[in-house]
Write a protein that holds these residues in place. Structure first.
Motif, short mmCIF file in Angstrom:
data_model
loop_
_atom_site.label_atom_id
_atom_site.label_comp_id
_atom_site.label_asym_id
_atom_site.label_seq_id
_atom_site.Cartn_x
_atom_site.Cartn_y
_atom_site.Cartn_z
N LEU A 1 0.84 -1.20 0.00
CA LEU A 1 0.00 0.00 0.00
C LEU A 1 0.87 1.25 0.00
N GLY A 2 1.95 1.21 0.78
CA GLY A 2 2.85 2.35 0.86
C GLY A 2 3.55 2.64 -0.45
N LYS A 3 3.94 1.59 -1.18
CA LYS A 3 4.60 1.78 -2.47
C LYS A 3 3.68 2.45 -3.47
N THR A 4 2.40 2.09 -3.43
CA THR A 4 1.44 2.74 -4.32
C THR A 4 1.38 4.24 -4.04
N LEU A 5 1.34 4.59 -2.76
CA LEU A 5 1.33 5.99 -2.37
C LEU A 5 2.64 6.67 -2.77
N ALA A 6 3.76 5.98 -2.54
CA ALA A 6 5.07 6.56 -2.82
C ALA A 6 5.26 6.84 -4.31
N LEU A 7 4.74 5.97 -5.16
CA LEU A 7 4.93 6.13 -6.60
C LEU A 7 3.96 7.15 -7.20
N THR A 8 2.77 7.24 -6.65
CA THR A 8 1.78 8.17 -7.19
C THR A 8 1.90 9.57 -6.61
N ARG A 9 2.45 9.67 -5.40
CA ARG A 9 2.59 10.97 -4.73
C ARG A 9 4.03 11.19 -4.29
N ALA A 10 4.97 10.80 -5.14
CA ALA A 10 6.39 10.84 -4.76
C ALA A 10 6.84 12.24 -4.36
N ASN A 11 6.50 13.24 -5.17
CA ASN A 11 6.93 14.61 -4.86
C ASN A 11 6.35 15.10 -3.54
N ASP A 12 5.09 14.76 -3.29
CA ASP A 12 4.45 15.19 -2.04
C ASP A 12 5.11 14.54 -0.83
N VAL A 13 5.46 13.27 -0.97
CA VAL A 13 6.11 12.55 0.14
C VAL A 13 7.46 13.18 0.46
N ILE A 14 8.27 13.42 -0.56
CA ILE A 14 9.60 13.98 -0.34
C ILE A 14 9.51 15.42 0.16
N PHE A 15 8.52 16.16 -0.33
CA PHE A 15 8.35 17.54 0.15
C PHE A 15 7.98 17.54 1.64
N LEU A 16 7.14 16.60 2.04
CA LEU A 16 6.77 16.49 3.45
C LEU A 16 7.99 16.15 4.31
N VAL A 17 8.80 15.21 3.83
CA VAL A 17 10.02 14.85 4.56
C VAL A 17 10.97 16.05 4.61
N GLY A 18 11.05 16.79 3.50
CA GLY A 18 11.88 17.98 3.46
C GLY A 18 11.43 19.02 4.47
N LYS A 19 10.13 19.20 4.61
CA LYS A 19 9.59 20.15 5.59
C LYS A 19 9.92 19.72 7.01
N ILE A 20 9.84 18.42 7.25
CA ILE A 20 10.18 17.90 8.59
C ILE A 20 11.65 18.16 8.89
N LEU A 21 12.52 17.92 7.89
CA LEU A 21 13.95 18.20 8.07
C LEU A 21 14.20 19.69 8.31
N ALA A 22 13.47 20.53 7.58
CA ALA A 22 13.64 21.97 7.73
C ALA A 22 13.24 22.43 9.14
N TYR A 23 12.13 21.91 9.63
CA TYR A 23 11.69 22.27 10.98
C TYR A 23 12.66 21.73 12.03
N TRP A 24 13.18 20.53 11.78
CA TRP A 24 14.16 19.95 12.70
C TRP A 24 15.40 20.84 12.78
N GLN A 25 15.85 21.32 11.63
CA GLN A 25 17.02 22.20 11.60
C GLN A 25 16.73 23.52 12.30
N LYS A 26 15.51 24.01 12.16
CA LYS A 26 15.14 25.27 12.79
C LYS A 26 15.09 25.13 14.31
N ILE A 27 14.55 24.00 14.78
CA ILE A 27 14.40 23.79 16.22
C ILE A 27 15.74 23.51 16.89
N THR A 28 16.53 22.63 16.27
CA THR A 28 17.79 22.21 16.88
C THR A 28 18.97 23.09 16.53
#
Length: 200
Positions: A154-181
């Motif tokens: 199920l996850g692979k289906t999501l990853a392949l159809t919404r790949a950009n959205d997934v990576i953008f979400l991870v990027g935002k998490i990394l950005a917030y992590w960098q801002k906090i720490t």
């Protein structure tokens, strides 16, 4: 044709070895602590589901990073959208990200979830001495396998159809992590050297 040179080095292999060892120790300690300190089978099963979920989420990221397109992230980065630069970093290190998510985390989670499943079976059998140990082990193994495989499918289906959205979400998490720490977990991206290959 373009020659795609892998960014994997001997230093990176050593990093993966040490990182895998430490992650395995951390996950094992977590599972052992959970089974030893928590008497409730339901809570232990919840912990098992959580560990399996970590593996599924890691697999989604590892798959998405190999399918996402870099161009939209440059457009967002030009507008200073939070997480866009981090997304570019992830995509330019797709081989490493996929290796860490799919192989390192995936394999460790698979091993730890199996061990935790056995511990839960032992706990169930201690509470119910009359239950057949063979079938309890078989059912637990089948349950872990089916949840992991179906979740990743199920996850692979999501990853392949919404790949950009997934990576953008991870990027935002990394950005917030960098801002906090205040600690950068990404390096400054260098421009890609694009060369035309003359046809002979």
């Amino acid at each position: 044709m373009h020659n795609h040179k892998s960014s994997v080095s001997k230093r990176y292999i050593l990093f993966i070895f040490v990182g895998s060892f430490l992650l395995a120790v951390a996950f094992s300690l977590l599972s052992e602590t959970l089974t030893r300190s928590v008497k409730s089978v339901a809570i232990s099963l919840t912990g098992l589901l959580f560990i399996i979920l970590i593996g599924i989420l890691a697999d989604i990221i590892g798959t998405a990073v190999t399918a996402a397109q870099e161009a939209p992230f440059h457009a967002r980065a030009a507008k200073r959208v939070r997480g866009a630069k981090e997304g570019v970093f992830l995509l330019r290190n797709a081989d490493k990200v996929a290796n860490i998510c799919n192989d390192v985390i995936g394999d460790i989670v698979g091993t730890v979830s199996g061990a935790l499943g056995i511990s839960i079976v032992v706990k169930i059998l201690n509470n119910n001495p009359g239950w057949p140990a063979l079938w309890a082990n078989i059912i637990m193994t089948a349950l872990i396998a089916s949840l992991t495989v179906s979740g990743k499918a199920l996850g692979k289906t999501l990853a392949l159809t919404r790949a950009n959205d997934v990576i953008f979400l991870v990027g935002k998490i990394l950005a917030y992590w960098q801002k906090i720490t205040g600690k950068r977990c990404t390096k400054k991206n260098r421009p890609v050297n694009k060369k035309r290959v003359n046809k002979v």
